[in-house]
Design a protein around this motif. Structure first.
Motif, PDB file in Angstrom:
ATOM      1  N   GLU A 130       0.836  -1.204   0.000  1.00 56.33           N
ATOM      2  CA  GLU A 130       0.000   0.000   0.000  1.00 56.33           C
ATOM      3  C   GLU A 130       0.872   1.255   0.000  1.00 56.33           C
ATOM      4  O   GLU A 130       0.573   2.250  -0.673  1.00 56.33           O
ATOM      5  N   ALA A 131       1.976   1.188   0.770  1.00 56.39           N
ATOM      6  CA  ALA A 131       2.918   2.317   0.776  1.00 56.39           C
ATOM      7  C   ALA A 131       3.571   2.501  -0.584  1.00 56.39           C
ATOM      8  O   ALA A 131       3.909   3.625  -0.977  1.00 56.39           O
ATOM      9  N   VAL A 132       3.755   1.406  -1.325  1.00 56.61           N
ATOM     10  CA  VAL A 132       4.268   1.492  -2.691  1.00 56.61           C
ATOM     11  C   VAL A 132       3.231   2.180  -3.584  1.00 56.61           C
ATOM     12  O   VAL A 132       3.556   3.071  -4.378  1.00 56.61           O
ATOM     13  N   LYS A 133       1.970   1.764  -3.444  1.00 53.91           N
ATOM     14  CA  LYS A 133       0.888   2.388  -4.227  1.00 53.91           C
ATOM     15  C   LYS A 133       0.818   3.892  -3.973  1.00 53.91           C
ATOM     16  O   LYS A 133       0.566   4.684  -4.883  1.00 53.91           O
ATOM     17  N   ASP A 134       1.039   4.248  -2.697  1.00 55.45           N
ATOM     18  CA  ASP A 134       0.950   5.665  -2.299  1.00 55.45           C
ATOM     19  C   ASP A 134       2.232   6.441  -2.586  1.00 55.45           C
ATOM     20  O   ASP A 134       2.339   7.615  -2.235  1.00 55.45           O
ATOM     21  N   LYS A 135       3.226   5.739  -3.167  1.00 49.82           N
ATOM     22  CA  LYS A 135       4.509   6.339  -3.541  1.00 49.82           C
ATOM     23  C   LYS A 135       5.311   6.844  -2.329  1.00 49.82           C
ATOM     24  O   LYS A 135       6.138   7.742  -2.453  1.00 49.82           O
ATOM     25  N   LEU A 137       7.017   4.474  -0.574  1.00 50.09           N
ATOM     26  CA  LEU A 137       8.143   3.545  -0.691  1.00 50.09           C
ATOM     27  C   LEU A 137       8.152   2.999  -2.110  1.00 50.09           C
ATOM     28  O   LEU A 137       7.104   2.901  -2.749  1.00 50.09           O
ATOM     29  N   SER A 138       9.325   2.615  -2.585  1.00 50.99           N
ATOM     30  CA  SER A 138       9.404   1.921  -3.881  1.00 50.99           C
ATOM     31  C   SER A 138       9.372   0.418  -3.636  1.00 50.99           C
ATOM     32  O   SER A 138       9.710  -0.065  -2.552  1.00 50.99           O
ATOM     33  N   ILE A 139       8.973  -0.327  -4.650  1.00 50.76           N
ATOM     34  CA  ILE A 139       8.938  -1.782  -4.506  1.00 50.76           C
ATOM     35  C   ILE A 139      10.341  -2.325  -4.268  1.00 50.76           C
ATOM     36  O   ILE A 139      10.543  -3.267  -3.500  1.00 50.76           O
ATOM     37  N   GLU A 140      11.338  -1.697  -4.903  1.00 56.64           N
ATOM     38  CA  GLU A 140      12.725  -2.144  -4.708  1.00 56.64           C
ATOM     39  C   GLU A 140      13.169  -1.936  -3.260  1.00 56.64           C
ATOM     40  O   GLU A 140      13.852  -2.786  -2.690  1.00 56.64           O
ATOM     41  N   LEU A 141      12.768  -0.815  -2.665  1.00 49.40           N
ATOM     42  CA  LEU A 141      13.155  -0.535  -1.280  1.00 49.40           C
ATOM     43  C   LEU A 141      12.474  -1.510  -0.321  1.00 49.40           C
ATOM     44  O   LEU A 141      13.102  -2.016   0.617  1.00 49.40           O
TER      45      LEU A 141
END
Length: 389
Positions: free
Chosen positions: A285-290, A292-296
């Motif tokens: 969800e944090a990736v969706k919200d930008k 965090l990145s998926i790589e991180l």
């Protein structure tokens, strides 16, 4: 996901959860390996007690496993017997624990930091400061409520203890991993940069990245945990520290209690919440919200735990490595409810929440253990984690 901090409650507290039940929830959430804590009953403070938990896991765990020995003020002889290739670490409760697992005596702490043959992981809160904060509320004539939790277990309590742990690790060049950092102030204790070469590392947990003190009004004791969930400013600082690499690992601190236990008054309600089934979804969800990145995210939940603990052949998708894999759909939603959780305790702090992503499948050592709908029970797929150190 390799979760380096869970409480699965076996032996002795199996009305809350078992190695079997909580590992089922873990694989349903995309966690393929875990390291479990010693505060069970009796506490895991001897090598014999430690190895008996491995026997239970070999018969019932759906995910790969390791277990920490718990430090006391009198079991240095057992700590020195730990095998760096077989045992993940020693857990030190530096304040704010119960029973024998609280280690406050400076001489005992110095000895542990000087002589431990394995990674030291710490819970850092200062009991004297917590007691001072409680006394201040009592003098005002009020009975503490959940809204006081981040005031009682405040930044000062965390920083006093974590800074002490870091100073001991620097003095003895100990291998130290400070668990569940919750405050902006504590971040000054940790170096930015990649995990390679660090002998002092830090962790954040998913609930401290998701909730803030504004959620106590709504969720009450359900999100009572130690260390406490603090302000949105602290939460934002933790997320920033993931980007700077002051925080190296994300874990869950999964700690189930029954709903009946949680519904007691604040002072009686135990601390901890069940998280393994929805931890990865919350990070996606944090990736969706930008934020965090998926790589991180992958670095913090897979690569870095494998590096920090020197886990043999896990944490990466590489030829010759174990096939511990999770397949996610970033565009299929997951609606969470207490009724569809796999936890033995039967509830989740994410009840009625809809995540944007879903766990489609999980494999442990090449064996499918979750198909997106249910956990698949064939044979026990898991293995004991081993370490290259």
């Amino acid at each position: 996901m390799i979760d380096d901090q869970v409480h699965f409650r076996e032996p002795g507290l199996t009305h809350k959860g078992t190695i079997a039940s909580e590992s089922r929830a873990a694989v349903a959430g995309g966690i393929t390996s875990y390291m479990e804590m010693p505060n069970v009953n009796p506490a895991t403070t001897s090598i014999d007690a430690l190895e008996s938990k491995f026997v239970i896991a070999a018969q019932s765990s759906m995910a790969n496993y390791s277990f920490y020995l718990g430090a006391t003020e009198n079991n240095l002889d057992q700590i020195k017997l730990l095998n760096p290739q077989k045992h993940c670490g020693v857990k030190v409760f530096m304040g704010a624990s119960t029973g024998d697992l609280l280690v406050e005596n400076p001489k005992a702490l110095e000895a542990i930091f000087c002589e431990s043959p394995v990674l030291i992981v710490t819970h850092c809160e200062s009991s004297p400061i917590i007691q001072q904060n409680l006394a201040r509320i009592s003098r005002s004539g009020r009975v503490p409520t959940i809204l006081d939790h981040p005031v009682i277990r405040d930044t000062a309590a965390c920083f006093a203890s974590s800074s002490y742990a870091v100073s001991l690790a620097k003095k003895y060049r100990s291998q130290l991993h400070v668990l569940h950092i919750t405050t902006e102030k504590e971040l000054s204790l940790f170096e930015a940069g990649t995990i390679e070469g660090k002998h002092i590392t830090a962790e954040a947990c998913v609930h401290h990245l998701w909730f803030s003190d504004q959620d106590y009004q709504r969720l009450g004791n359900l999100i009572k945990c130690n260390p406490s969930i603090k302000s949105s400013k602290d939460r934002d600082a933790l997320i920033k520290a993931l980007h700077t690499n002051q925080i190296d690992i994300i874990a869950t601190d999964h700690a189930p209690h029954t709903l009946e236990e949680k519904q007691q008054d604040y002072n009686q309600a135990p601390a901890g919440l069940p998280l393994v089934e929805h931890a990865l979804l919350s990070l996606l969800e944090a990736v969706k919200d930008k934020r965090l990145s998926i790589e991180l995210v992958i670095e913090k939940i897979a690569h870095n735990p494998a590096k920090r603990y020197a886990i043999n052949n896990r944490g990466f998708i590489r030829e010759g490595y174990y096939a511990d894999l999770v397949l996610v759909d970033m565009n299929q939603t997951t609606t969470v409810s207490n009724k569809n959780t796999h936890y033995h305790c039967g509830w989740t702090p994410f009840d009625n929440h809809q995540f944007s992503s879903s766990i489609q499948s999980t494999w442990v050592n090449g064996q499918q253990v979750f198909n997106g709908q249910q956990v698949i029970h064939q044979s026990v797929p898991s293995k004991r984690l081993t370490f290259n150190r």
